[in-house]
Scaffold this motif. Structure first.
Motif, PDB file in Angstrom:
ATOM      1  N   THR A 177      -5.885  12.579   6.171  1.00  0.00           N
ATOM      2  CA  THR A 177      -5.222  11.754   7.177  1.00  0.00           C
ATOM      3  C   THR A 177      -5.846  11.983   8.547  1.00  0.00           C
ATOM      4  O   THR A 177      -6.501  12.996   8.795  1.00  0.00           O
ATOM      5  CB  THR A 177      -3.710  12.061   7.268  1.00  0.00           C
ATOM      6  N   THR A 189      -4.619  11.094  12.825  1.00  0.00           N
ATOM      7  CA  THR A 189      -3.528  10.625  13.681  1.00  0.00           C
ATOM      8  C   THR A 189      -4.072   9.692  14.747  1.00  0.00           C
ATOM      9  O   THR A 189      -5.047  10.018  15.441  1.00  0.00           O
ATOM     10  CB  THR A 189      -2.810  11.804  14.345  1.00  0.00           C
ATOM     11  N   THR A 249       0.039   7.629  11.540  1.00  0.00           N
ATOM     12  CA  THR A 249      -0.805   8.366  10.611  1.00  0.00           C
ATOM     13  C   THR A 249      -1.618   7.392   9.773  1.00  0.00           C
ATOM     14  O   THR A 249      -1.072   6.457   9.183  1.00  0.00           O
ATOM     15  CB  THR A 249       0.036   9.258   9.688  1.00  0.00           C
ATOM     16  N   ALA A 305      -3.892   7.010   6.519  1.00  0.00           N
ATOM     17  CA  ALA A 305      -4.239   7.658   5.252  1.00  0.00           C
ATOM     18  C   ALA A 305      -5.702   7.364   4.922  1.00  0.00           C
ATOM     19  O   ALA A 305      -6.104   6.212   4.815  1.00  0.00           O
ATOM     20  CB  ALA A 305      -3.329   7.147   4.142  1.00  0.00           C
TER      21      ALA A 305
END
Length: 489
Positions: free
Chosen positions: A422, A424, A460, A462
Motif C-alpha cells: 500500500t 498513502t 490508501t 492498494a
C-alpha cells in the motif's frame, strides 16, 4: 510529419508508441544527426560527424518548419557539445575525434566564434599505430562545477588488451583543467562511454556504456559451454551499462564483464572474468568497480539527459531519459527506443527502466535514437542519425502536468518508493471535494481501477497487483488536478 519534412522514411505512414495523450512529431531533418545541445536562448545545436559540421536549428517565426543552418564546418567528426560558463564568459565545448576545442558564445550567435583548440593528439583513425582502424573514434565530454573537463576516449575494438597499454589509455575517461591542461586518468574499463552527464546540482558523473560483442561463455559449469560463443548466450550478455563513475574506478573491460543473471538482476551486477583476455583471473575480480545499472545487452545506449531542473512534465522530472540506438548483431533486435529511469533522490540512483518512445522498428527499422535534450517549453528533443531527423515529444498539459495556481503540488505520496502493498495519498492540503485517483503506467495507461478520494484527508492506495517499476498517480477533480510519480520496489 510536416509536408516539407516528409521525405523517406516518412513518405509512408510511420507509427510510434508514446505515453497516452502525448505527441511525437518530426521537428527537423538533419542528416546524420548525433548529439544535441540547447543554446542558452533555447535554440538547438546538432552534431553531424559524417559531414564534419554542427548545425543550428531555430524555430520558424511564422510557425513553419525550423531553419537549419551551418554553425561550424570543417571539423573532424564533431560529436558531443557542452555549454559551460567560466566567470562572465560562456563557451561551447566541442569534441572532435582527435581534439577538443571551444568557442566563445554570445546569445544570438549564428556561427561559432573565436575557436580555441585546447587538446590535440587524441587517438583517432589517423593515429599511426591504429593503421586507420578505430571502431569508436567519436569523443564525448562533460564539465563539472569546478571547471574540470572530462573526455571519454572509447576503445578501438570489440575486445583487446592493446587499448589498456596505450598512451593515453583507451576505453577510459580523462580529466583536464578547462583549458585542456593537467591531464589525469579519471576512470578506465569503460569500453565505449557515449553519454556523460552530472547529476544536476552535483559533481557526480554518470555514463552510458556499450558492452562487448560475441562474448564466450565465461563459467566452467555443468553446461559444457565454457569458452563457446553461442547465440543464446551472446544475445543477453554482457549488458550495456548506465553507471556512476568515480575517480580511480575500473569498470572491467576488457578483462571482466557484468553478469545480469544473479539475484540483483541488472542492479549492481557482479563480474565474470572475460574468457578471451583474463580467463585465469590474472587480474582478479576484486579489481573492478561495481556497475550501477545494466541495460539489455546490445541495446547500444548512447546519449542521455537528467530531467531534474528542466521544464519536462513534473511527474517525470526526477529521472533520466536514455536513447538506445539499437542492436546490429542480436538474433532478435533490441533497443531502438528512448527509455526512462525514475530517480531516487535519497540514494541518487535510478529505479526500474520504463519505455518512453518505442516503435522505430514497426514495419522494419526506420529510426535509431542517438541523444535527447529538453527544450525550454518542456518537450523532449530526440536525434536520429539513421533517418536524419530531430523528433519532438510533447506532453499534454491537461493530462500529465500539474495545473498551476494555488492548488499546485499539494498532494503527496508516502512511502515513495513503496516497498509494501500500500501507499498513502496525503490530501490534507488539497481543496475539499471529490477526486478520482488513478494509477497509470509511464505510458499513461490505467493499471488499477480509479479510486474515489476526498480532499482534506488521506487515502490508501492498494498496490498489491503492481510489479516493480515506475507509475503515475493522477488526481483529478473539478478545481484541482495533479500527477505524482510512484516507484514500486
Amino acid at each position: 510529419v510536416p509536408t516539407a519534412l516528409a521525405a523517406s522514411p516518412f513518405n509512408v505512414a510511420r507509427t510510434a508508441q508514446v505515453p497516452a495523450g502525448w505527441a511525437l512529431a518530426v521537428y527537423a531533418r538533419v542528416p546524420g544527426a548525433r548529439f544535441l545541445a540547447l543554446t542558452p536562448e533555447g535554440n538547438l545545436l546538432v552534431s553531424q560527424p559524417g559531414a564534419g559540421k554542427i548545425s543550428l536549428v531555430r524555430p520558424s517565426t511564422g510557425g513553419g518548419v525550423p531553419t537549419v543552418s551551418d554553425f561550424a564546418t570543417g571539423l573532424n567528426q564533431p560529436h558531443d557539445m557542452v555549454f559551460h560558463t567560466i566567470g562572465s564568459t560562456t563557451y561551447l565545448y566541442v569534441a572532435e575525434s582527435d581534439k577538443i576545442g571551444r568557442y566563445t558564445y554570445q546569445p544570438g550567435n549564428l556561427t561559432g566564434q573565436s575557436r580555441q583548440v585546447l587538446i590535440t593528439g587524441l587517438p583517432s583513425a589517423s593515429t599511426p599505430e591504429l593503421n586507420g582502424a578505430y571502431a569508436h573514434a567519436l569523443k564525448n565530454i562533460a564539465l563539472d562545477s569546478s571547471h574540470k573537463l572530462y573526455v571519454s576516449i572509447a576503445s578501438t575494438c570489440n575486445v583487446c588488451l592493446s587499448d589498456t597499454q596505450s598512451d593515453p589509455k583507451r576505453a577510459a575517461i580523462y580529466r583536464y583543467d578547462a583549458d585542456g591542461t593537467n591531464r589525469q586518468l579519471f576512470a578506465q574499463g569503460l569500453r565505449n562511454a557515449e553519454g556523460l552527464a552530472f547529476i544536476p546540482g552535483t559533481d557526480v558523473l554518470w555514463v552510458t556504456v556499450n558492452g562487448r560483442d560475441n562474448m564466450p561463455y565465461p563459467t566452467q559449469d555443468n553446461t559444457g559451454q565454457y569458452g563457446q560463443v553461442s547465440t543464446s548466450y551472446v544475445d543477453n550478455h554482457p549488458p550495456d551499462s548506465f553507471t556512476k563513475v568515480v575517480d580511480g574506478g575500473n569498470y572491467g573491460w576488457p578483462l571482466a564483464n557484468p553478469n545480469p543473471d544473479g539475484p540483483t538482476g541488472l542492479d549492481n551486477m557482479p563480474f565474470d572474468l572475460d574468457y578471451d583476455t583474463n580467463r585465469t583471473g590474472a587480474v582478479p575480480l576484486s579489481t573492478f568497480t561495481t556497475i550501477s545499472k545494466g541495460i539489455q545487452a546490445h541495446s547500444a545506449a548512447l546519449g542521455f539527459s537528467f530531467l531534474q531542473g528542466t521544464a519536462f512534465p513534473a511527474a517525470y522530472a526526477s529521472g533520466a531519459a536514455v536513447a538506445l540506438h539499437g542492436s546490429w548483431n542480436r538474433s532478435v533486435v533490441t533497443g531502438y527506443k528512448v527509455i526512462y529511469y525514475p530517480w531516487n533522490a535519497a540514494t541518487q540512483t535510478p529505479g526500474a527502466q520504463a519505455d518512453l518512445v518505442t516503435g522505430f522498428t514497426n514495419g522494419g527499422i526506420w529510426g535509431r535514437p542517438v541523444d535527447v535534450a529538453v527544450d525550454p517549453q518542456g518537450a523532449l528533443l530526440i536525434s536520429d542519425d539513421y533517418s536524419g531527423t530531430i523528433y519532438k515529444l510533447t506532453a499534454p498539459a491537461s493530462l500529465l502536468a500539474t495545473r498551476t495556481g494555488a492548488g499546485a503540488s499539494l498532494a503527496h505520496l508516502y512511502p515513495n518508493p513503496a516497498g509494501s502493498s500500500t501507499a498513502t495519498l496525503d490530501l490534507a492540503a488539497v481543496p475539499a471535494g471529490s477526486y478520482l485517483a488513478t494509477v497509470l503506467d509511464v505510458l499513461g495507461r490505467p493499471v488499477l481501477p480509479p479510486a474515489h478520494v476526498s480532499g482534506g484527508g488521506t487515502a490508501t492506495l492498494a498496490l498489491g497487483s503492481l510489479g516493480v517499476g515506475t507509475y503515475l498517480v493522477r488526481l483529478q477533480g473539478e478545481r484541482f488536478s495533479q500527477v505524482l510519480q510512484l516507484v514500486r520496489e
